[in-house]
Design a protein around this motif. Sequence first.
Motif, PDB file in Angstrom:
ATOM      1  N   LEU A 323      95.572  73.638   2.373  1.00  0.00           N
ATOM      2  CA  LEU A 323      94.612  74.669   2.789  1.00  0.00           C
ATOM      3  C   LEU A 323      95.213  75.574   3.873  1.00  0.00           C
ATOM      4  O   LEU A 323      95.059  76.798   3.842  1.00  0.00           O
ATOM      5  N   PHE A 324      95.904  74.948   4.814  1.00  0.00           N
ATOM      6  CA  PHE A 324      96.529  75.684   5.908  1.00  0.00           C
ATOM      7  C   PHE A 324      97.524  76.717   5.363  1.00  0.00           C
ATOM      8  O   PHE A 324      97.497  77.898   5.740  1.00  0.00           O
ATOM      9  N   VAL A 325      98.354  76.276   4.442  1.00  0.00           N
ATOM     10  CA  VAL A 325      99.372  77.170   3.861  1.00  0.00           C
ATOM     11  C   VAL A 325      98.674  78.281   3.057  1.00  0.00           C
ATOM     12  O   VAL A 325      99.022  79.470   3.175  1.00  0.00           O
ATOM     13  N   ASP A 326      97.653  77.921   2.269  1.00  0.00           N
ATOM     14  CA  ASP A 326      96.914  78.933   1.478  1.00  0.00           C
ATOM     15  C   ASP A 326      96.254  79.958   2.388  1.00  0.00           C
ATOM     16  O   ASP A 326      96.281  81.158   2.126  1.00  0.00           O
ATOM     17  N   LYS A 327      95.657  79.471   3.468  1.00  0.00           N
ATOM     18  CA  LYS A 327      94.925  80.376   4.374  1.00  0.00           C
ATOM     19  C   LYS A 327      95.880  81.296   5.138  1.00  0.00           C
ATOM     20  O   LYS A 327      95.515  82.428   5.469  1.00  0.00           O
ATOM     21  N   LEU A 328      97.071  80.799   5.439  1.00  0.00           N
ATOM     22  CA  LEU A 328      98.047  81.673   6.101  1.00  0.00           C
ATOM     23  C   LEU A 328      98.338  82.863   5.189  1.00  0.00           C
ATOM     24  O   LEU A 328      98.348  84.017   5.635  1.00  0.00           O
ATOM     25  N   VAL A 329      98.521  82.580   3.905  1.00  0.00           N
ATOM     26  CA  VAL A 329      98.787  83.654   2.936  1.00  0.00           C
ATOM     27  C   VAL A 329      97.577  84.580   2.866  1.00  0.00           C
ATOM     28  O   VAL A 329      97.696  85.806   2.983  1.00  0.00           O
ATOM     29  N   GLU A 330      96.398  83.981   2.728  1.00  0.00           N
ATOM     30  CA  GLU A 330      95.153  84.769   2.601  1.00  0.00           C
ATOM     31  C   GLU A 330      94.941  85.677   3.824  1.00  0.00           C
ATOM     32  O   GLU A 330      94.435  86.783   3.697  1.00  0.00           O
ATOM     33  N   ASN A 331      95.364  85.192   4.988  1.00  0.00           N
ATOM     34  CA  ASN A 331      95.162  85.983   6.205  1.00  0.00           C
ATOM     35  C   ASN A 331      96.359  86.865   6.551  1.00  0.00           C
ATOM     36  O   ASN A 331      96.516  87.312   7.690  1.00  0.00           O
ATOM     37  N   GLY A 332      97.194  87.079   5.569  1.00  0.00           N
ATOM     38  CA  GLY A 332      98.199  88.139   5.704  1.00  0.00           C
ATOM     39  C   GLY A 332      99.540  87.720   6.254  1.00  0.00           C
ATOM     40  O   GLY A 332     100.353  88.569   6.622  1.00  0.00           O
ATOM     41  N   VAL A 333      99.816  86.403   6.330  1.00  0.00           N
ATOM     42  CA  VAL A 333     101.123  85.976   6.842  1.00  0.00           C
ATOM     43  C   VAL A 333     102.136  86.034   5.695  1.00  0.00           C
ATOM     44  O   VAL A 333     101.960  85.380   4.667  1.00  0.00           O
ATOM     45  N   SER A 334     103.189  86.815   5.886  1.00  0.00           N
ATOM     46  CA  SER A 334     104.160  86.939   4.791  1.00  0.00           C
ATOM     47  C   SER A 334     105.266  85.876   4.882  1.00  0.00           C
ATOM     48  O   SER A 334     105.913  85.565   3.888  1.00  0.00           O
ATOM     49  N   ARG A 335     105.451  85.301   6.078  1.00  0.00           N
ATOM     50  CA  ARG A 335     106.498  84.284   6.214  1.00  0.00           C
ATOM     51  C   ARG A 335     106.132  83.063   5.350  1.00  0.00           C
ATOM     52  O   ARG A 335     104.954  82.700   5.251  1.00  0.00           O
ATOM     53  N   ASP A 336     107.143  82.458   4.762  1.00  0.00           N
ATOM     54  CA  ASP A 336     106.896  81.334   3.860  1.00  0.00           C
ATOM     55  C   ASP A 336     106.707  80.023   4.648  1.00  0.00           C
ATOM     56  O   ASP A 336     107.642  79.543   5.282  1.00  0.00           O
ATOM     57  N   PHE A 337     105.494  79.489   4.586  1.00  0.00           N
ATOM     58  CA  PHE A 337     105.213  78.206   5.240  1.00  0.00           C
ATOM     59  C   PHE A 337     105.010  77.088   4.214  1.00  0.00           C
ATOM     60  O   PHE A 337     104.490  76.030   4.554  1.00  0.00           O
ATOM     61  N   SER A 338     105.396  77.356   2.957  1.00  0.00           N
ATOM     62  CA  SER A 338     105.095  76.380   1.905  1.00  0.00           C
ATOM     63  C   SER A 338     105.798  75.036   2.131  1.00  0.00           C
ATOM     64  O   SER A 338     105.374  74.006   1.593  1.00  0.00           O
ATOM     65  N   PHE A 339     106.847  75.028   2.970  1.00  0.00           N
ATOM     66  CA  PHE A 339     107.532  73.757   3.264  1.00  0.00           C
ATOM     67  C   PHE A 339     106.561  72.719   3.825  1.00  0.00           C
ATOM     68  O   PHE A 339     106.759  71.517   3.672  1.00  0.00           O
ATOM     69  N   LEU A 387      92.328  79.508  13.031  1.00  0.00           N
ATOM     70  CA  LEU A 387      93.704  79.101  13.308  1.00  0.00           C
ATOM     71  C   LEU A 387      94.711  80.020  12.608  1.00  0.00           C
ATOM     72  O   LEU A 387      95.641  80.542  13.236  1.00  0.00           O
ATOM     73  N   THR A 388      94.510  80.229  11.317  1.00  0.00           N
ATOM     74  CA  THR A 388      95.509  80.999  10.568  1.00  0.00           C
ATOM     75  C   THR A 388      95.459  82.488  10.929  1.00  0.00           C
ATOM     76  O   THR A 388      96.495  83.152  10.964  1.00  0.00           O
ATOM     77  N   LYS A 389      94.254  82.984  11.248  1.00  0.00           N
ATOM     78  CA  LYS A 389      94.173  84.389  11.700  1.00  0.00           C
ATOM     79  C   LYS A 389      94.891  84.549  13.033  1.00  0.00           C
ATOM     80  O   LYS A 389      95.573  85.554  13.276  1.00  0.00           O
ATOM     81  N   SER A 390      94.731  83.558  13.905  1.00  0.00           N
ATOM     82  CA  SER A 390      95.405  83.620  15.215  1.00  0.00           C
ATOM     83  C   SER A 390      96.917  83.581  15.031  1.00  0.00           C
ATOM     84  O   SER A 390      97.658  84.319  15.689  1.00  0.00           O
ATOM     85  N   ILE A 391      97.376  82.696  14.137  1.00  0.00           N
ATOM     86  CA  ILE A 391      98.827  82.610  13.890  1.00  0.00           C
ATOM     87  C   ILE A 391      99.316  83.945  13.327  1.00  0.00           C
ATOM     88  O   ILE A 391     100.355  84.469  13.742  1.00  0.00           O
ATOM     89  N   ALA A 392      98.540  84.517  12.418  1.00  0.00           N
ATOM     90  CA  ALA A 392      98.918  85.823  11.841  1.00  0.00           C
ATOM     91  C   ALA A 392      99.081  86.856  12.973  1.00  0.00           C
ATOM     92  O   ALA A 392     100.032  87.647  12.956  1.00  0.00           O
ATOM     93  N   LYS A 393      98.179  86.797  13.946  1.00  0.00           N
ATOM     94  CA  LYS A 393      98.261  87.780  15.043  1.00  0.00           C
ATOM     95  C   LYS A 393      99.521  87.572  15.887  1.00  0.00           C
ATOM     96  O   LYS A 393     100.186  88.529  16.258  1.00  0.00           O
ATOM     97  N   VAL A 394      99.830  86.324  16.230  1.00  0.00           N
ATOM     98  CA  VAL A 394     101.002  86.129  17.091  1.00  0.00           C
ATOM     99  C   VAL A 394     102.324  86.345  16.355  1.00  0.00           C
ATOM    100  O   VAL A 394     103.343  86.625  16.962  1.00  0.00           O
ATOM    101  N   LEU A 395     102.277  86.196  15.040  1.00  0.00           N
ATOM    102  CA  LEU A 395     103.511  86.447  14.282  1.00  0.00           C
ATOM    103  C   LEU A 395     103.781  87.938  14.191  1.00  0.00           C
ATOM    104  O   LEU A 395     104.836  88.376  13.807  1.00  0.00           O
TER     105      LEU A 395
END
Length: 395
Positions: A323-339, A387-395
């Motif tokens: 879910l975390f990895v999916d939500k990062l993508v959904e919230n606009g993070v382009s970096r690959d976190f699929s690992f 969480l994922t929106k916040s990460i998107a912002k700091v990235l």
Amino acid sequence: MFSQLQHPPADPILGLSIKFKADSNPNKIDLGPGIYKDDAGNTPVLACVKAAESYRVENEMSKAYLGSTGSVLFNEKIASLILGDHPAIHENRVRTVSTPGGTGALRIAGELINKTKPGATIWVSNPTWANHQGVFKAAGLNVKTYPYYDYENKCLDFEGMMAALKQIPAEDAVLIHACCHNPSGMDLNEEQWREVATLSKEVGYTAVIDIAYQGFGKGLDVDAFGVRLMAQTLDQMIICSSCSKNFGLYRDRIGACSIIGKNAVSADIIGAVMVTVVRVNYSMPPAHGAAIVETILSSDELTAQWHIELKEMRDRIGDMRQLFVDKLVENGVSRDFSFITQQNGMFSFLGIEPAQIERLQDEFGIYVVGSSRISLAAIATNNVDYLTKSIAKVL
Ligand code: LMR
């Protein structure tokens, strides 16, 4: 006496929780310590533990000392849980002491090694649990590291690890995480374990296996594959285990230190020396957690219930990884976190910069260990968006 003391730096993991508690941000999230939380953010007492505790209240007849080894029944049960139906057990080559948590087990292992060879070197993975180095140094050991995690490619540096292990002197000790590597979540696969076991036998160092998360990776038996293989391959080794996570007994402090000797006579000697190490440390281990675990593992019904509850915890963490990895993508993070979906247990590295970790904490109340380790067990359906929106912002 104490006037020269300086305030020590905050503990990298526990210090974070102290800061977290003081934070008034209503959306704050503590991704620091490895504590399982359910989707509502609670760390409940397992139902099987509650049942075992009720049983103990009714049936415990004495609080007399158990001796430095702790409960014999717990020690037998825990050795079987880790090793399974293993030849070393049938050959009477295993000696176990109950310890105050997995940390107590590590300290006893460290002191046993130091008593055998004062100032010996123990090699730990780079990276490793933030407390490993401190515990072993406090026991008098010299600590060195071998390569383990490839930060750049977010995978195991197996070649680097094997090249380093080859060079380790036979009189040294090597700590290897059995499963759910803390902090990277990156585990050896079965083929890699075979290579490590063969090499360990060839080189001759003393393997110390830390198994603190059995059941949190792929299952109780799969997670023990490596430790069982090592025990089959090597004449002697040490196993440090913890019941904090898989039985949820964090504050009850129960773990175990097991040694495997070449034969029953040598196991007797090493075991007896280990007991002397316990005696001068804390004399005798606490009994409550051991009583709970042995009650569960002695009852088919409670064991079955424990398996269900353990699977629920494991599955929820696996779901949160995805879910975390999916939500990062959904919230606009382009970096690959699929690992993160390929890793096991409670932890993974985000692999973000210190300044970004600081921003997450200061601006968003999101607490991540300085190494960028996060506990996936603290992610829930109601905080993953924030969480994922916040990460998107700091990235
Ligand atoms: C962790 O790694 O977060 C846990 O093992 C808790 C601790 O003692 O550091």
